[in-house]
Write a protein that holds these residues in place. Structure first.
Motif, PDB file in Angstrom:
ATOM      1  N   PHE A  67      39.227  51.343  49.077  1.00 47.05           N
ATOM      2  CA  PHE A  67      40.355  50.862  48.286  1.00 47.05           C
ATOM      3  C   PHE A  67      41.496  51.875  48.266  1.00 47.05           C
ATOM      4  CE2 PHE A  67      42.588  50.417  44.193  1.00 47.05           C
ATOM      5  CZ  PHE A  67      43.056  49.120  44.334  1.00 47.05           C
ATOM      6  N   LYS A  85      45.125  50.418  49.201  1.00 40.45           N
ATOM      7  CA  LYS A  85      45.899  49.996  48.021  1.00 40.45           C
ATOM      8  C   LYS A  85      47.398  49.899  48.266  1.00 40.45           C
ATOM      9  CE  LYS A  85      46.233  54.561  45.740  1.00 40.45           C
ATOM     10  NZ  LYS A  85      46.050  55.341  46.956  1.00 40.45           N
ATOM     11  N   LEU A  88      46.552  42.310  45.902  1.00 38.45           N
ATOM     12  CA  LEU A  88      45.731  43.320  45.235  1.00 38.45           C
ATOM     13  C   LEU A  88      44.557  42.694  44.487  1.00 38.45           C
ATOM     14  CD1 LEU A  88      45.274  46.271  44.311  1.00 38.45           C
ATOM     15  CD2 LEU A  88      46.778  45.780  42.368  1.00 38.45           C
TER      16      LEU A  88
END
Length: 227
Positions: free
Chosen positions: A130, A134, A141
């Motif tokens: 992640f 990100k 998301l």
């Protein structure tokens, strides 16, 4: 007869995967993907239906549903270049497929086995992934976080089958779940982080292998384990 049938299937399956992962790319024939990619899971559905008649009806139905939604996901992802909505729809289809696999694996959960150490390892892996993804997720998301949670759950439930099914069934399903995680991780890295070398090959090869391992593992359950 069963071993001959299985051997024939593995040959056909290998040929389909070969066309999907290598030949279509080498020959620059994109139209092959529209045939070979759906055929990967279609062949598994037909193989599973033929050899799963002695399995528990609920397990059989849930597994077929997992494969059918995987097929939906495969088809939808063929059109991601046309619209982002195809990617989102494909993500949803695979999320549902993973939920059905979770339900299948939970049928043989070993309640005496602690999942916490394994979950801790998965979380370290997921957080590292992640962290890389990100910045590129933007409006995806929340869907990606939800998807990651579900596939981690699938891997955990595959892990918790230990001691409730025979060793072959456990190993095949567990390794299949882990390879599925790797395939999805490669896809996510390639889409949201950086273009990976041989991405099409590695993503599809690991995906096909994961589905095969899970299907074979579920078919390897002893009859008494499926009642």
């Amino acid at each position: 007869m069963k071993s001959t049938s299985s051997f024939f299937f593995y040959i056909v399956f290998a040929i389909i995967v070969l066309f999907e992962t290598l030949l279509a790319n080498w020959l620059n024939l994109d139209w092959i993907h529209y045939i070979s990619k759906p055929l990967v899971v279609i062949s598994l559905i037909l193989f599973y239906k033929k050899h799963s008649k002695l399995l528990n009806t609920n397990i059989r139905i849930l597994t077929i549903l997992a494969l059918v939604f995987s097929l939906f996901g495969d088809v939808l992802l063929l059109y991601v270049n046309h619209s982002q909505y195809f990617f989102i729809s494909g993500l949803i289809a695979f999320l549902i497929a993973h939920i059905f696999y979770c339900l299948v694996f939970l049928k043989h959960r070993n309640k005496s086995k602690s999942p916490y150490g394994f979950i801790a390892l998965l979380l370290v892996y997921a957080l590292g992934l992640f962290w890389l993804l990100k910045s590129g997720l933007n409006n995806l998301l929340i869907p990606v976080i939800l998807y990651m949670f579900v596939i981690l759950a699938m891997a955990t439930f595959a892990y918790l089958r230990h001691g409730k099914v025979n060793v072959q069934s456990y190993n095949l399903v567990f390794y299949g779940a882990l390879v599925f995680m790797i395939s999805d991780s490669l896809l996510a890295l390639n889409k949201f982080y950086l273009s990976l070398p041989f991405a099409d090959f590695s993503i599809m090869f690991t995906y096909a292998l994961a589905q095969l391992l899970i299907v074979k593992g579920l078919l390897s359950q002893d009859k008494e384990e499926t009642l």
